[in-house]
Write a protein that holds these residues in place. Structure first.
Motif, PDB file in Angstrom:
ATOM      1  N   UNK A   1       0.832  -1.207   0.000  1.00  0.00           N
ATOM      2  CA  UNK A   1       0.000   0.000   0.000  1.00  0.00           C
ATOM      3  C   UNK A   1       0.864   1.254   0.000  1.00  0.00           C
TER       4      UNK A   1
ATOM      5  N   UNK B   1       2.154   1.829  -3.523  1.00  0.00           N
ATOM      6  CA  UNK B   1       1.131   2.344  -4.426  1.00  0.00           C
ATOM      7  C   UNK B   1       0.828   3.818  -4.122  1.00  0.00           C
ATOM      8  N   UNK B   2       0.997   4.215  -2.871  1.00  0.00           N
ATOM      9  CA  UNK B   2       0.743   5.610  -2.532  1.00  0.00           C
ATOM     10  C   UNK B   2      -0.631   5.841  -1.931  1.00  0.00           C
ATOM     11  N   UNK B   3      -1.510   4.829  -1.999  1.00  0.00           N
ATOM     12  CA  UNK B   3      -2.844   4.999  -1.420  1.00  0.00           C
ATOM     13  C   UNK B   3      -2.811   4.766   0.081  1.00  0.00           C
TER      14      UNK B   3
ATOM     15  N   UNK C   1      -1.499   7.893 -10.691  1.00  0.00           N
ATOM     16  CA  UNK C   1      -0.775   6.918  -9.880  1.00  0.00           C
ATOM     17  C   UNK C   1      -1.131   5.506 -10.312  1.00  0.00           C
ATOM     18  N   UNK C   2      -2.416   5.275 -10.575  1.00  0.00           N
ATOM     19  CA  UNK C   2      -2.792   3.895 -10.892  1.00  0.00           C
ATOM     20  C   UNK C   2      -2.361   3.498 -12.297  1.00  0.00           C
TER      21      UNK C   2
ATOM     22  N   UNK D   1      -2.894  -1.708  -7.735  1.00  0.00           N
ATOM     23  CA  UNK D   1      -2.921  -2.604  -6.584  1.00  0.00           C
ATOM     24  C   UNK D   1      -4.276  -3.308  -6.537  1.00  0.00           C
TER      25      UNK D   1
ATOM     26  N   UNK E   1      -6.445  -5.152  -3.887  1.00  0.00           N
ATOM     27  CA  UNK E   1      -6.431  -5.344  -2.440  1.00  0.00           C
ATOM     28  C   UNK E   1      -6.880  -6.747  -2.046  1.00  0.00           C
TER      29      UNK E   1
ATOM     30  N   UNK F   1      -8.208  -3.218 -13.192  1.00  0.00           N
ATOM     31  CA  UNK F   1      -6.951  -2.556 -12.844  1.00  0.00           C
ATOM     32  C   UNK F   1      -5.941  -2.617 -13.992  1.00  0.00           C
TER      33      UNK F   1
END
Lengths: 546, 398
Positions: A331, A334-336, A359-360, A365, A367, A431
């Protein structure tokens, strides 16, 4: 003890029955393992034993199910509570009270058992399952394995004669799963309970089973001794795969049995599998560079200064026990998620500094609970939404991606009705629609059967072939052995080992996959490598000795 | 060894008497005690009495709570109390009601002219010391009342308190228990989904954003409730006795009629203008009907209790302490009733009335009367750590 007499179960609105004309007999004191791929009706079969199916779930039951002489058609689940104990996947979801002791007593209170008897049974059960030290503890504070043992204890106090466990370890990490399965086998041997168990980690339980009930997927069920049933079953643990390959009869079910038979096979195989690093730990350009990542939750340090570098086309696994910082690391990259210190660079940019949309496109990612990302009513709507969200990307439409991952999911299906594997594929398709350079997967194999894992393996290989990097946080040793080039082991927020899969995995008794244990000191990790090696030696007849 | 442990705790000597057997006090005793204090606090705006009551709450909670998660909630109630006081002061300052003669002006806020038809309330203007003080005390009273409830929650597990409900209300109690357990899980799932939203970079605002959080959370909650219901069913919840539809209807009718009677009677008693003669019989008749309904409904539900909490001398004393505080402050006899609600204009320091102060202090006796709570270290003796003052709690093997 349990009799199914020509049982047919059809859910409301379903086109065809889940179970069709199933006749079974489970004798007293047997440990009966129910195997089959996801969605073939294992849970339905188990639910029918205490009448949850159809009393609670709805649907139509044809034929007769009798447990200890009671017909489930006439007895709803609560009237069978003193005969059948049921334990589900997620222990926390079934808890009614707050503390261990009260939870153990709850079922008995409902059954109007005298207070003195209750007290005695609670104490006995605490000892039987090794829970005495936890008696006062709140249920939410104890570990997953302890919770599952409490859930088992809570049904045992009613002194049932049958214990039904529906994938009791699928939500647990390997240590906790081990703990729970040890408790179950002890119950079978010491108390003579009749146990029905559905479990997807067959490698852990198959050696203890007396009977295997196999559901091939067409609604029928067949029962028989484990070694015979697994010869042709649609699911098989690695030891059985190797046994089938080497034509060992009767089929060995444990590492110990297989190792005793494996001498001649070991002599025939070369020391290393033909192309040891077939996937070829990608070299060349660096796709991701993380430096000194620190993640803290208050005073708890989840990740302490971790460095991670990934090449394009590399598949890496992050392993370690629960709470070792695996998820937090993904996490944070990913930056979230939280990241208190450190820097990440993917194509020279840090995803944490970018708006989510950009970012994505760099790093996606998936989850641990993929369904958190799904909020529309149909698969079609979700895919269309994904196409809108990622209009800028050049990758094929989401529908096409999904069909590659998991064919035959209709547009009209509700995302919540899909199986775990299908849902994972849907989220992965959403994603991947933005064509990210790096893909992070948090516990993707949880709840997947062997078939779904093989499909995931193929997907990840394809991503690697497209020069994308993949990081998987997982507990699944066999999957890592089959899929990953590299393993990073974390403990207490630190990286304690990092290297090629064969080196890390074979060296450790805890992480070694079954095939490695059977064939050590040879460096094989999976049955397919053995198959390839055998094919090669057959094509060069001179090399075969004996 | 044990003696050393006790002295290291550094709390009031005698309160951790090793001769007393630790056990949980009956939850109802704690609730009576706390509600008694609520009634007492409600009667006064004397800041000295209120602070005294807060100290009593803090003292009792610190000495008689367990290690359980719900027992750690008291500090959040304290925070809520502080917030209430602050909010009350801010509102008082902004919506001033004008100055009275002799008021001390603290500072002046910019005045906003309100239209004539809105003349009753002023926005901004001079803020007086007197008004601020009375707002503070008012907030303090409400905050203290909330802390009383917080103390009851910290001292007695709310779920255990619901267990004493009569059999007929068992299902109702069960519903409350289930909703209490699902609430923290709901919060956890909102946090998880909100964090996951960034991964998909959906819309940030508007209906769709709300939907992208609400749908997964609700689906999750629904799934959990269904799982819980299935688990409860499998474990024998709701094994009804020989209850027919007719008895169930009769129970409901009796309860409803009884409640109507009690309500009508209470209204008659409190209103005063109604026919007072009817009030008492109405309450009595209502109570009889309710009891009949509860008894009839209770016959149907057959259950046993695991380790029921006993009601012994400590329970009587704790509940009694709370009641004494309530009664003393409710019936203002034996002291000057004006001391309970001192005025701040003209400005002067409030007097501490002796009898109410003693009554509130009596509530602190609960800390001595209640048996020490059972701590988590069962079977292992706590070892004082090097720094002293705390007990090293051996972690139970995970």
């Amino acid at each position: 003890m349990i009799d199914f007499d020509r049982v047919t179960i059809t859910y409301d609105g379903a086109e065809r029955p889940v179970l069709r004309e199933v006749s079974l007999h489970v004798a007293e004191g047997e440990l009966c393992l129910v195997v089959g791929r996801t969605g073939v009706g294992k849970s339905t079969l188990l639910g029918a034993i205490n009448g949850l199916v159809p009393h609670f779930t709805g649907g139509t039951l044809g034929g007769r199910v009798t447990v200890a002489g009671r017909d489930t058609a006439a007895h709803p689940p609560r009237e069978l509570a003193d005969v059948v104990g049921v334990v589900g996947q997620d222990p926390l979801a079934g808890f009614v009270t707050d503390t261990v002791e009260e939870e153990l007593a709850y079922g008995m209170e409902q059954l109007v058992i005298a207070p003195e008897v209750m007290r005695k049974r609670v104490e006995e059960t605490l000892d039987l399952l090794g829970l005495a030290a936890l008696r006062q503890r709140p249920l939410i504070e104890i570990s997953g394995g302890q919770q599952q043992r409490v859930a088992i204890g809570a049904v045992l106090t009613a002194h049932p004669r049958v214990l039904v466990l529906d994938e009791p370890t699928s939500a647990l990490d390997p240590t906790a799963a081990e703990e729970v399965l040890a408790a179950i086998t002890r119950l079978v041997h010491d108390l003579g309970l009749t146990v029905l168990l559905a479990e997807h980690r067959l490698e852990r339980v198959v050696q203890y089973a007396d009977t295997v009930v196999h559901l091939p997927g067409d609604g029928t069920a067949a029962a028989g001794p484990p070694a015979e049933m697994l010869l042709t079953a649609t699911v098989a643990p690695p030891v059985v795969e190797l046994g089938r390959l080497a034509r060992w009869r009767p089929l060995p079910l444990s590492v110990r049995d297989a190792r005793r038979r494996a001498g001649p096979l070991r002599a025939r195989l070369p020391v290393s599998p033909p192309a040891a690093s077939a996937t070829g730990a990608a070299t060349g350009e660096t796709a991701l560079r993380a430096r000194q990542i620190v993640v803290r939750y208050g005073e708890v340090v989840a990740v302490r200064g971790v460095d991670l570098e990934l090449h394009g086309g590399e598949i890496a696994a992050v392993m370690g026990r629960n709470g070792s910082g695996k998820s937090s690391l993904l996490w944070a990259i990913q930056g979230a998620g939280r990241r208190q210190a450190g820097a990440v660079a993917i194509a020279g940019r840090d995803p944490k500094d970018l708006p989510p949309r950009e970012a994505r496109a760099l790093v996606a990612l998936v989850p641990q609970t993929p369904s958190d990302l799904l909020y529309l009513n149909t698969v079609g709507a979700e895919l269309a939404q994904a196409d809108r969200e990622s209009a800028a990307s050049k990758s094929p439409p989401a529908r096409e991606l999904l069909d590659q991952l998991a064919p035959r999911i209709g547009d009209d299906a509700h995302p919540r009705e899909l199986s775990e594997g299908q849902r994972l594929s849907l989220v992965l398709a959403i994603q991947l629609r933005v064509a990210p350079r790096v893909v992070l997967l948090d516990e993707p194999t949880r709840g997947l059967d062997y078939g779904a894992k093989a499909a995931l393996h193929a997907i990840l290989q394809r991503l690697a072939a497209q020069r994308r990097s993949v990081v998987i946080a997982t507990h699944d040793v066999e999957f890592v052995a089959a899929t990953c080039d590299r393993v990073v082991v974390m403990a207490d927020g630190d990286v304690i080992a990092d290297g090629p899969t064969p080196e890390i995995v074979v060296a450790s008794p805890a992480f070694a996959p079954q095939v490695a244990k059977i064939l050590a000191p040879l460096r094989y990790l999976k049955a397919t490598q053995v198959a390839d090696a055998l094919d090669e030696s057959r094509s060069l007849p001179g090399m075969v000795s004996g | 060894m044990r003696h050393a442990t006790l002295s290291v705790r550094g709390r009031v000597p005698g309160i951790h008497d090793s001769r007393r057997v630790p056990r949980a006090l009956h939850p109802v005793a704690w609730w009576i005690w706390a509600l008694g204090l609520v009634i007492a606090v409600n009667r006064t705006t004397n800041p000295l009495l209120l602070i005294l009551a807060l100290s009593v709450l803090g003292f009792v909670v610190a000495n008689r709570r367990t290690d359980a998660p719900w027992a750690r909630a008291f500090k959040y109630y304290l925070m809520v109390a502080l917030f209430i006081i602050a909010a009350r002061i801010v509102f008082q300052s902004v919506f001033t009601a004008g100055l009275e003669s002799g008021d001390h002006v603290l500072f002046e806020l910019p005045h906003i002219r309100t239209p004539r038809w809105y003349a009753g309330v002023q926005i901004g203007g001079p803020v007086s010391l007197e008004a601020t003080l009375s707002a503070t005390v008012d907030g303090l009273r409400l905050g203290t009342m909330i802390c009383c409830i917080g103390a009851a929650n910290a001292l007695a597990n709310p779920k255990r308190a619901l267990r004493v409900l009569p059999g007929a209300l068992y299902e109702l109690g069960m519903a409350v228990v289930v909703s209490i357990s699902l609430a923290p899980q709901l919060i956890e799932s909102v946090q998880r989904v909100a964090r996951a939203r960034r991964l998909r970079a959906g819309q940030r605002r508007g209906f769709r954003a709300l939907r992208s959080i609400a749908i997964p959370v609700l689906a999750d909650a629904l799934e959990r409730s269904v799982l819980l219901a299935a688990a409860m069913d499998s474990r024998g919840y709701g094994r009804t006795g020989p209850a027919t539809r007719a008895t169930r209807r009769l129970t409901a009718t009796l309860l409803l009629a009884g409640m109507v009677g009690v309500c009508a009677g209470c209204y008659g008693l409190l209103n005063g203008s109604g026919p007072r003669l009817l009030a008492t019989p109405a309450i009595l008749a209502g109570a009889v009907l309710c009891s009949a309904g509860l008894a009839l409904g209770g016959r149907r539900v057959r259950r046993t209790h695991y380790r029921p909490d006993p009601w012994r001398a400590p329970e009587w004393i704790v509940a009694g302490c709370g009641l004494i505080s309530a009664v003393t402050l409710y019936f203002t006899s034996g002291y000057n009733a004006a001391d309970l609600n001192p005025s701040f204009s003209p400005l002067r320091f409030p007097a501490l009335p002796a009898l109410p102060a003693v009554a509130i202090l009596i509530a602190a006796a609960a800390a001595f009367a209640a048996p020490p709570p059972r701590r988590r270290v069962s079977g292992s003796v706590g070892v004082p750590d090097a720094a002293g003052g705390r007990i090293a709690r051996p972690e139970v093997s995970a």
